[in-house]
Design a protein around this motif. Sequence first.
Motif, short mmCIF file in Angstrom:
data_model
loop_
_atom_site.label_atom_id
_atom_site.label_comp_id
_atom_site.label_asym_id
_atom_site.label_seq_id
_atom_site.Cartn_x
_atom_site.Cartn_y
_atom_site.Cartn_z
N TYR A 54 3.29 10.12 -9.58
CA TYR A 54 2.50 10.40 -10.79
C TYR A 54 1.80 11.75 -10.67
CZ TYR A 54 -1.10 9.98 -14.38
OH TYR A 54 -1.92 10.21 -15.45
N LYS A 55 1.23 12.04 -9.46
CA LYS A 55 0.52 13.30 -9.27
C LYS A 55 1.48 14.48 -9.42
CE LYS A 55 -3.08 15.78 -8.09
NZ LYS A 55 -4.24 15.91 -8.98
N ALA A 79 1.53 6.83 -6.66
CA ALA A 79 0.47 7.81 -6.93
C ALA A 79 0.98 9.24 -6.71
CB ALA A 79 -0.72 7.53 -6.01
N LEU A 80 1.78 9.42 -5.65
CA LEU A 80 2.32 10.75 -5.38
C LEU A 80 3.29 11.19 -6.47
CD1 LEU A 80 2.96 10.53 -1.52
CD2 LEU A 80 1.20 11.89 -2.70
N LEU A 88 0.83 -1.21 0.00
CA LEU A 88 0.00 0.00 0.00
C LEU A 88 0.86 1.26 0.00
CD1 LEU A 88 -2.78 -1.03 2.54
CD2 LEU A 88 -2.96 -0.90 0.05
N VAL A 89 1.96 1.21 0.78
CA VAL A 89 2.87 2.35 0.81
C VAL A 89 3.49 2.57 -0.57
CG1 VAL A 89 5.07 3.19 1.76
CG2 VAL A 89 3.37 2.16 3.27
N LEU A 141 2.17 1.74 -3.46
CA LEU A 141 1.14 2.33 -4.32
C LEU A 141 0.98 3.83 -4.05
CD1 LEU A 141 -1.69 -0.37 -4.34
CD2 LEU A 141 -0.08 0.18 -6.17
N LEU A 142 1.02 4.19 -2.77
CA LEU A 142 0.89 5.60 -2.40
C LEU A 142 2.05 6.41 -2.98
CD1 LEU A 142 -0.48 7.86 -0.80
CD2 LEU A 142 0.87 7.17 1.19
N ILE A 143 3.27 5.85 -2.90
CA ILE A 143 4.45 6.56 -3.44
C ILE A 143 4.30 6.74 -4.95
CG2 ILE A 143 6.93 6.35 -3.86
CD1 ILE A 143 7.14 4.96 -1.14
#
Length: 446
Positions: free
Chosen positions: A339-340, A336-337, A329-330, A332-334
């Motif tokens: 990419y954002k 996503a960040l 999950l971490v 995936l969060l990284i």
Amino acid sequence: MNWYRLKEAFNWIVIGVVATAILLWAWQQEQDKETIVIATASKGGYYYEFGKHLESELKRIAGDRYNIEILVTSGSVNNSELLRKGAVDFGILAIGSVSLQNLSIVAPLWKDYSHIVVRKDSYATSLKEFEGKPFILGVQGSGYRTQAKQLMEFFSVDDQKMEGNDLYFKELLNNDDIEGTIVTTGLLNPDLRDVLFTGKYKLMPVTPAEGFAFNHIFHSKDFIPAGVYPSINGPIPAVAVPTISAMAVMAASSGISDGKVELILQALNSSDLRGKAPVLLDVNPTNDPILRLLELHPVSAQYYDPNFGLNIFSDALTTFDELKEIAFLVLLLIIALVYKTRDNRLRKAVNQQNRIASELFATFEDLLKIERTLKDISDIRLLKQYEYQVLNHKKRTVEIAKAAGLEINDVYLSVINECNELSAQISHRLQTYQQKALNQAKQTGS
């Protein structure tokens, strides 16, 4: 003095200077050697005797690399204080008698057995019967005394009423009024063997040993082996005597160098030293149920467990496996960040490019308006005003391109070219009008 005697005297002077220099160098080398200081206990006890055996083995292994110093002390309590102060490098400690906080274990040594030594004609069956009588518990600062006072407390004996309780136990040989002593030591203690050899004393069992061991984590129920001590009446005890035991260990001060620890371990596990000290245990402290609760020096951990580093890596993998869901999950969060952030950066860049393009197009349209009106203008002042506007547009276009890192493109080139072309046209028309005005002025004057 002739030349021959002068030359001979000079030779002796040179020899003396060289010899002195060699002696000074040797002395300096001796002073520069590191010293290993090992705290033991009083002379006559096994801690000190073992320390002397260890000293010989260290000198054999280390050669001239170290000075070895065996320090006479009061015992375990004194040794632990010296270790914490950094006054010694190593110390022999009975783990049941002192705190090991801020100290590290280097290696297990042997078992210290609690010996309740009483007169042979004594009918006492409990320590309680010696309350108020002359009875030795050991000198201040010794592990003997700490262990003895623990037994006194367990059996509810007021040791303050025991006259002469802070004497050294060998006083039994000189004072017939002393009823007995408690000595917690290894089976090869020279002074204890001297006392028991007289045949005047016997060993009283520690009962119940199980209960004491249950209440003191570093002690175990044990037995003093039958016939282990020689005496003038034959080996004693006749049968194994129930008692308690605690382990003696080699401990190190904080900040001790790895090299010194490695040397101590090499000596402790040499066949020569083990031949002189048969009581040394063959125990792996990383697996021992008691020693594994204590802080083991990293060099010792590596020595006794070659997979020490691999175990750490394995533990890390196990921990990662247990946390793999949260790790996923971490991750995936990284992603996503990242990419954002990238998307925001691209959007910002696109918006900036669009703004610049709009400004360039607006500039280009202004230039076209100037070009369209330019053909109908004959006023020199207005032409100069347009010339100034065109130069400003060109300057502004170049500044925008530099500030934004704009690559040369068609729009930029179109604007610059239009500026150049208009500047040329205006300049040409200004020259033409100025020449006409000059000619008219000449005609009028003539």
